[in-house]
Each structure stands twice: as C-alpha cells, then as structure tokens.
Design a protein around this motif. Structure first.
Motif, mmCIF file in Angstrom:
data_model
loop_
_atom_site.group_PDB
_atom_site.id
_atom_site.type_symbol
_atom_site.label_atom_id
_atom_site.label_comp_id
_atom_site.label_asym_id
_atom_site.label_seq_id
_atom_site.Cartn_x
_atom_site.Cartn_y
_atom_site.Cartn_z
ATOM 1 N N TYR A 91 -5.261 2.762 -4.103
ATOM 2 C CA TYR A 91 -3.982 2.348 -3.545
ATOM 3 C C TYR A 91 -4.050 1.156 -2.493
ATOM 4 N N ARG A 118 2.323 2.079 -3.217
ATOM 5 C CA ARG A 118 1.345 2.772 -4.419
ATOM 6 C C ARG A 118 1.188 4.085 -3.782
ATOM 7 N N LEU A 119 1.170 4.363 -2.449
ATOM 8 C CA LEU A 119 0.849 5.627 -2.151
ATOM 9 C C LEU A 119 2.060 6.451 -2.430
ATOM 10 N N ILE A 164 0.821 -1.083 -0.056
ATOM 11 C CA ILE A 164 -0.081 0.103 -0.120
ATOM 12 C C ILE A 164 0.976 1.146 0.045
ATOM 13 N N LEU A 224 -7.908 7.678 0.940
ATOM 14 C CA LEU A 224 -6.708 7.092 0.245
ATOM 15 C C LEU A 224 -6.790 5.470 0.437
#
Ligand code: AMP
Ligand code: FE
Ligand code: FE
Ligand code: ZN
Length: 287
Positions: A163, A109-110, A106, A156
């Motif tokens: 994400y 991706r962020l 995660i 998010l």
C-alpha cells in the motif's frame, strides 16, 4: 539550560497545536525548544507568541524530507532561515503539495481492502497541515483497523508494504545548499536510524559536508548506541555541530520532550551560523 531542538506540532504530524507544544515544553522544564514541523513553517508565529508568554525561547526550524542519490530517505533539519528565500520555499512547497497526492494514492490502495477514505483522513487533520502517513494511521485507528500509529507503521504503512507510495523529495545535497542560501543551518536528523529503513554510508556524509552541512543530530533515540559513537567521532573530525533532541510528536509517538538535549555551546553555534531569530520571526505573518 535544557535545550530540545526537534519537535512536531499539528502543523505536521504532531498532535498538539504549536502554542500547546510550547506550553508543554515549559511544563517539561525546557528553556529552549525548536519547532521543526515537516516541510512547513506555518507554526512559527503562534509558537513564538506562546514562547514569549511562557518564557520558553523558541527556535524556528523545519524538517525537510530529502533523498540520497541512491534513494535513501534523509531527514534534514533546517534552523533559523529566511522562510521567504525562494529556493528553499519552492522545494518545501513542492514536497508539501506532493504529499497530498501521495496520501490520496496510499488511501486509494488501502480503500480496496479496508474501510477508510480520504474524507476520514481529513477529519483527523487540521486544514493546512503537512499530510503524512501518521494522518492515514490515525484514520486506520479510528476505523478500528489498527490499535495505534505504531501498529500502522509496522504493517500497512511500512515502506515495504504494497500500500506504500513514496513522495517527491529533493536531493539531500540540494537541500543543504538551499538551507545555507536561505541563511539557515542544516543538521542531519537521526542520521543512522536504521529501524526506519536504509541508512547512508560515509561517502554521503562527506558529500553533505562538502555541500555545507552544519551538524549531526547524534543524540536521538533512533540512532543505535554504536552509531552515536561513530557520529560523535565523525562530527569532531569534521567540526560539525552535535545536537540531541526528542523528536516529540505529542501523543503520536512515545518520544517525550527533553528526553535528549543539546548542549548550550552547540546551540550557540547554530545561532551564530544562522540568521537572527528575532529578525526571522518578525518576517513571519501570524497564522
Ligand atoms: P511520511 O513522511 O508521510 O513518509 O511519514 C513518516 C513520518 O511518520 C515520520 O515523520 C515519523 O515521525 C512518523 N513515524 C514513523 N514511524 C512511526 C511510528 N512507528 N509511529 C508513529 N509515527 C511514526
Ligand atoms: Fe514526523
Ligand atoms: Fe525525521
Ligand atoms: Zn522529526
């Protein structure tokens, strides 16, 4: 008797140490508190010590993330089990470890779009903690991306966010069987919390009962009022234990200790079905 059977310390995604959580329980006027960190029992020993010092009875528990056959997330509370029982221990450990790689995925991706890193997440996490999205949320807050955990989860870190990455979790019926094999009592946490995502239908409740489900967490803020009625009726029809709890996470959530309570006779049923609290805690090494 004021009994709260679902709380989290900083051994998972709560913000207080297990000992501080027990002291907070005393201040909130609780007589009994269960420590139910996600996928870990590492807070039991220090919570039990703090309980002896402050006169609060500590019930050892854990909250396991599991899945229905259709992939719906089911949180299963486990009370007063042998933490050394191999089947349950292996599943909890597998989830605990899967959460690390999943958290890193995660964050990766962020990090393409926001100023966060795995190091920053770890700065907000005690060593040995069960990692979850709340710790990533804390890093996003410290980086100034969102105001609080709530905003992070609404945007998010939501399950529908690009994400988002899921993590390994055992089948709920398997978890129920393993909790019973370990001598414990499985209770379905916030069973109809539809604000968190999809919920399961009666067929899945029936499968869980057939596998050995012990109770339903009816009185939880995330179960809508109509759902609480349905759950109460279902529990009575199937002779299940009914619990009520705060799901306290310290400063990590608005939930307050004691905001929902469990009746004394229902706690007695858990203690009758599970192993002896004293024997279970005696077997846990202090950490
Ligand atoms: P994870 O287990 O990593 O998928 O993250 C889910 C955890 O995040 C749950 O245990 C909740 O306690 C916590 N959580 C879910 N929604 C929120 C929210 N809006 N604010 C704070 N914590 C949340
Ligand atoms: Fe949590
Ligand atoms: Fe939960
Ligand atoms: Zn919880």
């Amino acid at each position: 008797m004021r009994i709260d059977l679902h709380t989290h310390s900083n051994r998972s995604d709560g913000t207080e140490s297990p000992a501080d959580l027990v002291r907070s329980a005393r201040e909130a006027g609780l007589d009994v508190v269960a420590l139910t960190d996600h996928d870990t029992v590492s807070g039991w020993a220090s919570a039990a010590r703090a309980g002896e010092e402050s006169g609060v009875r500590v019930v050892p528990g854990m909250e396991l993330s599991t899945r229905s056959p259709h992939g719906v997330s089911i949180h299963m509370l486990a009370y007063v089990f042998d933490p050394a029982a191999p089947g349950l221990r292996a599943e909890a450990r597998r989830s605990f470890e899967a959460r690390i790689g999943r958290g890193q995925a995660i964050v990766e991706r962020l990090a393409a779009d926001y100023p966060i890193s795995w190091d920053l997440v770890q700065e907000h996490t005690q060593p040995g903690t069960t990692i979850g999205r709340p710790h990533i949320a804390d890093a996003l807050v410290s980086a100034g991306v969102v105001a609080d955990r709530g905003e992070a989860f609404a945007t998010l870190l939501h399950g529908s966010s690009p994400y988002y990455v899921p993590h390994y979790a055992p089948e709920a019926v398997t978890a129920v069987r393993l909790i019973r094999e370990a001598g414990g009592v499985p209770v379905f946490a916030h069973p109809l919390a539809d604000s968190r995502g999809r919920v399961v239908g009666e067929d899945v409740f029936d499968e869980l009962v057939a596998a050995g489900l012990g109770g339903l967490e009816v009185n939880h803020r995330d179960n809508p009022p109509a759902a609480k009625e349905w759950l109460t009726d279902y529990a009575h029809a199937h002779d299940l234990i009914v619990t009520g709890s705060s799901d306290y996470h310290g400063a990590g959530k608005p939930n307050r200790l004691g905001e929902n309570l469990t009746a004394e006779d229902q706690l007695e049923r858990i203690l009758d079905q599970g192993l002896s609290v004293e024997a279970v805690l005696r077997g846990v090494e202090p950490s």
